[in-house]
Design a protein around this motif. Structure first.
Motif, PDB file in Angstrom:
ATOM      1  N   ASN A 137      -2.263  -8.559  10.359  1.00 44.83           N
ATOM      2  CA  ASN A 137      -2.017  -7.643   8.994  1.00 44.83           C
ATOM      3  C   ASN A 137      -0.284  -7.819   8.657  1.00 44.83           C
ATOM      4  N   LYS A 138       0.012  -7.532   7.427  1.00 46.07           N
ATOM      5  CA  LYS A 138       1.307  -7.308   6.918  1.00 46.07           C
ATOM      6  C   LYS A 138       1.964  -8.539   7.010  1.00 46.07           C
ATOM      7  N   ASP A 179       2.895 -10.425   4.464  1.00 43.32           N
ATOM      8  CA  ASP A 179       3.656 -10.364   3.574  1.00 43.32           C
ATOM      9  C   ASP A 179       5.115  -9.945   3.705  1.00 43.32           C
ATOM     10  N   ALA A 233      -3.021  -6.586   3.864  1.00 39.20           N
ATOM     11  CA  ALA A 233      -3.755  -5.417   2.983  1.00 39.20           C
ATOM     12  C   ALA A 233      -3.194  -5.024   1.764  1.00 39.20           C
ATOM     13  N   GLY A 240      -5.750   5.549  14.236  1.00 35.23           N
ATOM     14  CA  GLY A 240      -4.927   4.751  15.601  1.00 35.23           C
ATOM     15  C   GLY A 240      -4.156   5.818  16.583  1.00 35.23           C
ATOM     16  N   GLY A 258      -2.245  -0.535   9.422  1.00 38.04           N
ATOM     17  CA  GLY A 258      -2.795  -0.781   8.507  1.00 38.04           C
ATOM     18  C   GLY A 258      -4.219  -0.993   8.158  1.00 38.04           C
ATOM     19  N   LYS A 259      -4.975  -0.053   9.016  1.00 39.03           N
ATOM     20  CA  LYS A 259      -6.222  -0.129   9.193  1.00 39.03           C
ATOM     21  C   LYS A 259      -6.983   0.463   7.710  1.00 39.03           C
ATOM     22  N   THR A 260      -6.440   1.547   7.456  1.00 35.03           N
ATOM     23  CA  THR A 260      -7.065   2.319   6.159  1.00 35.03           C
ATOM     24  C   THR A 260      -6.509   1.500   4.952  1.00 35.03           C
ATOM     25  N   SER A 261      -5.473   0.956   4.735  1.00 35.11           N
ATOM     26  CA  SER A 261      -5.030   0.020   3.905  1.00 35.11           C
ATOM     27  C   SER A 261      -5.930  -1.032   3.582  1.00 35.11           C
ATOM     28  N   THR A 265      -4.330   8.705   9.699  1.00 34.63           N
ATOM     29  CA  THR A 265      -5.923   8.930   9.644  1.00 34.63           C
ATOM     30  C   THR A 265      -6.367   9.806  10.956  1.00 34.63           C
ATOM     31  N   ASP A 311      -0.716   2.993  12.125  1.00 39.91           N
ATOM     32  CA  ASP A 311       0.130   2.503  11.145  1.00 39.91           C
ATOM     33  C   ASP A 311      -0.045   0.963  11.067  1.00 39.91           C
TER      34      ASP A 311
HETATM   35  P1  GTP Z   1      -3.518   5.364  11.247  1.00 39.01           P
HETATM   36  O1  GTP Z   1      -4.798   5.481  10.678  1.00 39.01           O
HETATM   37  O2  GTP Z   1      -2.725   6.499  10.990  1.00 39.01           O
HETATM   38  O3  GTP Z   1      -3.827   4.801  12.614  1.00 39.01           O
HETATM   39  O4  GTP Z   1      -2.879   4.226  10.404  1.00 39.01           O
HETATM   40  P2  GTP Z   1      -3.661   2.939   9.689  1.00 39.01           P
HETATM   41  O5  GTP Z   1      -3.651   1.893  10.464  1.00 39.01           O
HETATM   42  O6  GTP Z   1      -4.724   3.334   8.758  1.00 39.01           O
HETATM   43  O7  GTP Z   1      -2.294   2.493   8.636  1.00 39.01           O
HETATM   44  P3  GTP Z   1      -2.515   2.611   7.104  1.00 39.01           P
HETATM   45  O8  GTP Z   1      -3.306   1.873   6.425  1.00 39.01           O
HETATM   46  O9  GTP Z   1      -2.228   4.021   6.886  1.00 39.01           O
HETATM   47  O10 GTP Z   1      -0.745   1.773   6.688  1.00 39.01           O
HETATM   48  C1  GTP Z   1       0.510   2.444   7.298  1.00 39.01           C
HETATM   49  C2  GTP Z   1       1.449   1.922   6.467  1.00 39.01           C
HETATM   50  O11 GTP Z   1       1.599   0.437   6.530  1.00 39.01           O
HETATM   51  C3  GTP Z   1       1.505   2.281   4.925  1.00 39.01           C
HETATM   52  O12 GTP Z   1       2.764   2.609   4.772  1.00 39.01           O
HETATM   53  C4  GTP Z   1       0.805   1.001   4.430  1.00 39.01           C
HETATM   54  O13 GTP Z   1       1.233   1.062   2.941  1.00 39.01           O
HETATM   55  C5  GTP Z   1       1.644  -0.038   5.209  1.00 39.01           C
HETATM   56  N1  GTP Z   1       0.972  -1.411   5.276  1.00 39.01           N
HETATM   57  C6  GTP Z   1      -0.560  -1.526   5.477  1.00 39.01           C
HETATM   58  N2  GTP Z   1      -0.800  -2.787   5.373  1.00 39.01           N
HETATM   59  C7  GTP Z   1       0.404  -3.413   4.786  1.00 39.01           C
HETATM   60  C8  GTP Z   1       0.413  -4.642   4.440  1.00 39.01           C
HETATM   61  O14 GTP Z   1      -0.219  -5.721   4.557  1.00 39.01           O
HETATM   62  N3  GTP Z   1       1.812  -5.013   4.012  1.00 39.01           N
HETATM   63  C9  GTP Z   1       2.959  -4.257   4.009  1.00 39.01           C
HETATM   64  N4  GTP Z   1       3.877  -4.502   3.319  1.00 39.01           N
HETATM   65  N5  GTP Z   1       2.633  -2.739   4.347  1.00 39.01           N
HETATM   66  C10 GTP Z   1       1.396  -2.514   4.680  1.00 39.01           C
END
Ligand code: GTP
Ligand code: MG
Length: 373
Positions: A190-191, A193, A227, A139, A94-97, A116, A92
């Protein structure tokens, strides 16, 4: 001392340790790792498990490594290739984002529960016209082996850390995988914002782990980004390309392709679909490929958007049709000149596997006898 090759299955490890596979599984469970019987284990998991049973581990070369050992390319045949970049980090964060933003299409939206579960492979051309191949890894803690594999075929690792959180267990694990694989890391904070984001806290935590970022006089590149809004993403890509430039990545495109299997599955109607990363050489329609114990002629190839491809050169992820079965993620895929050659290697692998499973079977019987006595 236990001599073992990396990525053996839980079942095979049990046979080597002379314990039942259930003992392995329950030991793993007590350590917070969930493994299934046929799951392949990475070096870290093998070391931990063996230690529980009182063994030190020495990793030996696998048959795979020996078969795959490459003839050195003539430096004149080498041309520049795109970097293969793996995105790793805690669940969570934000890798995929981040990848969604980079490739301007949404994968997160299609993921069940937003988690993921497998490695995604994508080809991207940046705004500045540079090609980068990305691997997105999960993750979730259950996917250690997948992250280890991701780190292995990568040139640069992006470690994503959410600025509203901390360095978490899988962040540390990802850093560890990159270090073990000797892959340069870029920290993507990341994040930013989010109102409660605190990038400085993350930088401090990194410093406490002896990972001092450039901004603070250290050697690691880092980038604050979002992201969600896209702020900082272009700068991150610049840093990736800079890191790649230093590595002077090259490959020989004019030979039989060699790559790594990312994932494989059976698709009703299309047959076995195998996603691979071509690492050197060029893969063509009609090539005779072998991965694990499965072989076949390449019937069709597609990029991650489903577009048909006729050829795939170094650092290209492709989905291919034509293998006789689903190889394991992490298997090497190679092209052979004759079907006979591919078949022979496939058969000998099949035989090795049969022998290994016989050994395990024998072991279970003895174990059962032991219990009865
Ligand atoms: P896994 O693949 O399960 O390990 O998760 P991940 O790291 O790919 O995270 P993912 O991209 O699915 O994002 C997880 C949550 O964080 C989602 O609800 C996104 O919308 C949120 N998110 C990701 N990047 C950002 C960011 O830069 N800002 C904000 N506000 N939310 C974010
Ligand atoms: Mg993800």
């Amino acid at each position: 001392l236990l001599k073992v090759t990396e990525f053996i299955s839980a079942n095979d490890l049990a046979a080597l340790l002379d314990v039942s596979v259930n003992q392995i599984i329950s030991t793993c469970m007590s350590l917070g790792m969930f493994v299934s019987i046929n799951q392949r284990l990475d070096a870290e998991a093998i070391t931990i498990i063996a230690d529980e049973f009182g063994y030190d581990v020495e990793f030996t070369k696998s048959i795979e490594d020996e078969i795959v050992e490459e003839v050195e390319d003539d430096p004149e045949d080498l041309v520049e290739r795109a970097p293969i970049v793996t995105i790793m980090g805690h669940v969570d964060h934000g890798k995929t984002s981040l990848l969604d933003y980079i490739r301007t299409s949404k994968v997160t939206a299609d993921e069940a529960g937003g988690i993921t579960q497998h490695i995604g492979a994508y080809d991207v051309t940046t705004k500045t016209g540079h090609k980068i191949a990305f691997l997105d890894t999960p993750g979730h803690e259950a996917f250690t082996a997948m992250r280890a594999r991701g780190a292995k075929i990568t040139d640069v690792a992006i470690i994503v850390i959410a600025a509203d959180d901390s360095i978490m267990p899988q962040t540390k694990e990802a850093i560890n995988h990159a270090q073990v694989a000797g892959v340069p890391m870029i920290f993507a904070i990341n994040k930013i914002d989010k109102p409660n984001a605190n990038p400085n806290k993350i930088k401090e935590e990194l410093a406490n782990m002896n990972l001092l970022i450039e901004e603070w006089g250290g050697k690691y590149q880092s980038q604050e980004l979002s992201a969600k809004t896209g702020e900082g993403v272009d700068d991150l890509l610049e840093k990736v390309l800079l890191e790649a430039e230093v590595l002077e990545l090259k490959a020989n495109p004019d030979k039989n392709a060699v790559g790594t299997v990312i994932e494989a599955s059976l698709d009703k109607g299309r047959g076995y679909v195998t996603t691979i990363m071509v690492q050197s050489g060029t893969l063509n329609i009609g090539d005779i490929t072998l991965a694990g114990k499965h072989y076949g002629r390449v019937k069709a190839m597609f990029d991650h958007k489903g577009k048909k491809l006729k050829t795939a050169g170094p650092s290209t992820p492709v989905q291919l049709l034509g293998l006789s079965g689903a190889p394991q993620a992490g298997d090497i895929i190679k092209v052979y000149d004759t079907e006979r050659e591919a078949r022979e290697i496939a058969n000998s692998r099949e035989q090795i596997q049969r022998e290994q499973s016989l050994r395990t079977k024998k072991h279970i019987t003895l174990d059962e006898i032991g219990r009865r006595l």
